[in-house]
Design a protein around this motif. Structure first.
Motif, PDB file in Angstrom:
ATOM      1  N   SER A  37       0.835  -1.203   0.000  1.00  0.00           N
ATOM      2  CA  SER A  37       0.000   0.000   0.000  1.00  0.00           C
ATOM      3  C   SER A  37       0.866   1.247   0.000  1.00  0.00           C
ATOM      4  O   SER A  37       2.055   1.219   0.326  1.00  0.00           O
ATOM      5  CB  SER A  37      -0.910   0.010   1.231  1.00  0.00           C
ATOM      6  N   LYS A  44       5.359   3.170  -5.434  1.00  0.00           N
ATOM      7  CA  LYS A  44       4.797   1.849  -5.726  1.00  0.00           C
ATOM      8  C   LYS A  44       5.144   1.392  -7.137  1.00  0.00           C
ATOM      9  O   LYS A  44       5.634   0.269  -7.348  1.00  0.00           O
ATOM     10  CB  LYS A  44       3.270   1.854  -5.558  1.00  0.00           C
ATOM     11  N   SER A 208      -1.846  -1.429  -4.364  1.00  0.00           N
ATOM     12  CA  SER A 208      -3.069  -0.631  -4.457  1.00  0.00           C
ATOM     13  C   SER A 208      -3.065   0.441  -3.372  1.00  0.00           C
ATOM     14  O   SER A 208      -2.428   0.297  -2.328  1.00  0.00           O
ATOM     15  CB  SER A 208      -4.297  -1.521  -4.292  1.00  0.00           C
ATOM     16  N   HIS A 209      -3.798   1.521  -3.628  1.00  0.00           N
ATOM     17  CA  HIS A 209      -4.040   2.526  -2.594  1.00  0.00           C
ATOM     18  C   HIS A 209      -5.359   2.251  -1.887  1.00  0.00           C
ATOM     19  O   HIS A 209      -5.724   2.945  -0.940  1.00  0.00           O
ATOM     20  CB  HIS A 209      -4.065   3.934  -3.204  1.00  0.00           C
ATOM     21  N   GLU A 211      -7.112   0.546   0.603  1.00  0.00           N
ATOM     22  CA  GLU A 211      -6.791  -0.236   1.785  1.00  0.00           C
ATOM     23  C   GLU A 211      -7.956  -1.086   2.279  1.00  0.00           C
ATOM     24  O   GLU A 211      -7.774  -1.906   3.186  1.00  0.00           O
ATOM     25  CB  GLU A 211      -6.277   0.686   2.896  1.00  0.00           C
ATOM     26  N   GLU A 214      -7.050  -4.748   2.010  1.00  0.00           N
ATOM     27  CA  GLU A 214      -5.930  -5.264   2.797  1.00  0.00           C
ATOM     28  C   GLU A 214      -6.253  -6.506   3.634  1.00  0.00           C
ATOM     29  O   GLU A 214      -5.465  -7.463   3.669  1.00  0.00           O
ATOM     30  CB  GLU A 214      -5.404  -4.155   3.718  1.00  0.00           C
ATOM     31  N   ARG A 220       0.475  -7.224   4.787  1.00  0.00           N
ATOM     32  CA  ARG A 220       0.519  -5.888   4.189  1.00  0.00           C
ATOM     33  C   ARG A 220       1.915  -5.296   4.366  1.00  0.00           C
ATOM     34  O   ARG A 220       2.515  -5.422   5.440  1.00  0.00           O
ATOM     35  CB  ARG A 220      -0.507  -4.973   4.846  1.00  0.00           C
ATOM     36  N   PRO A 222       3.300  -1.595   4.093  1.00  0.00           N
ATOM     37  CA  PRO A 222       3.060  -0.163   3.835  1.00  0.00           C
ATOM     38  C   PRO A 222       4.353   0.470   3.311  1.00  0.00           C
ATOM     39  O   PRO A 222       5.338   0.557   4.044  1.00  0.00           O
ATOM     40  CB  PRO A 222       2.664   0.397   5.198  1.00  0.00           C
TER      41      PRO A 222
END
Length: 237
Positions: A37, A44, A208-209, A211, A214, A220, A222
């Motif tokens: 994320s 990313k 992906s943004h 969340e 998730e 995850r 970050p």
């Protein structure tokens, strides 16, 4: 063996420019389904470019399936990517003049290894393409003969996923693949992707943004927490 192992990696697009990525250590196990994320501009897409061997780090090591990508030439990296990595692009990148099945079998034109896996599983690449499309609910008679340009966004997305999964690559990279879907279809698509990756033993790296997805994943990462670039304490030059 890890699927992905990053150590002391530094990347910037040109010398003298700001560091884009500075990663101490990132490890992703074989078969793991990982959600990466981060907001826009967090690095990313740059990370995915490195994982796919499109670019190489300025410093540090980047091992994919035990292979040090930064030690390979560009042609070697192209062959490695074709054999071992399936990529779902954010904008799908389907070939408009190819049929749905021909789009899905495209990786077999560039990789004998993935072609052999497809043949071993279904007899021919075309049959394997149809099997994948069936799993993604896209093998209806009224769809198979249609040009990909006439498909809806969600349908194009599933064709792009089938193409990435063709020939059971060890690593599947998904770059914001649900960004064009409404919320009630996103989770269903991710579950279909999980099922196919689990069946073939593929490692899934999903960026992906969003969340809300998730909790579906094993883990995850970050990017804003592991990427030291831009922090005041970062010593990357």
């Amino acid at each position: 063996m890890q699927a992905i192992e990053i150590n002391d990696l530094i990347f910037r697009w040109k010398r003298g420019q700001a560091t884009v990525l500075s990663l101490d250590s990132v490890r992703i196990a074989r078969g793991e389904q990982v959600f990466i994320s981060g907001p826009s501009g967090s690095g990313k897409s740059t990370l995915l470019s490195l994982l796919a061997g499109v670019t190489t780090p300025e410093q540090g090591s980047l091992q994919i399936l035990g292979k040090r990508l930064e030690r390979l030439g560009s042609v070697e990296r192209d062959h490695f990517r074709a054999d071992h990595i399936g990529y779902i692009f954010q904008m799908f990148n389907l070939i408009p003049y190819l049929s749905m099945v021909d789009n899905v079998t495209l990786p077999c034109r560039f990789s004998r290894q993935r072609r052999d896996k497809a043949v071993g599983r279904s007899g021919t690449p075309e049959r394997e393409a149809i099997r994948l499309l069936e799993h993604l609910d896209m093998a209806h008679d009224d769809l198979l003969g249609r040009p990909v340009t006439t498909l809806s966004v969600g349908q194009q997305q599933r064709v792009a996923a089938a193409r990435a999964l063709m020939g059971s690559p060890e690593i599947v990279i998904a770059d914001e693949p649900t960004s064009s879907l409404d919320s009630n279809r996103r989770e269903a698509f991710v579950q279909l992707l999980f099922n196919e990756c689990s069946e073939s033993g593929s490692t899934l790296v999903f960026v992906s943004h969003d969340e809300s997805l998730e909790p579906l994943f094993d883990r995850r990462i970050p990017l804003t927490e592991v990427n030291r670039a831009g922090r005041p304490e970062s010593t990357a030059e």
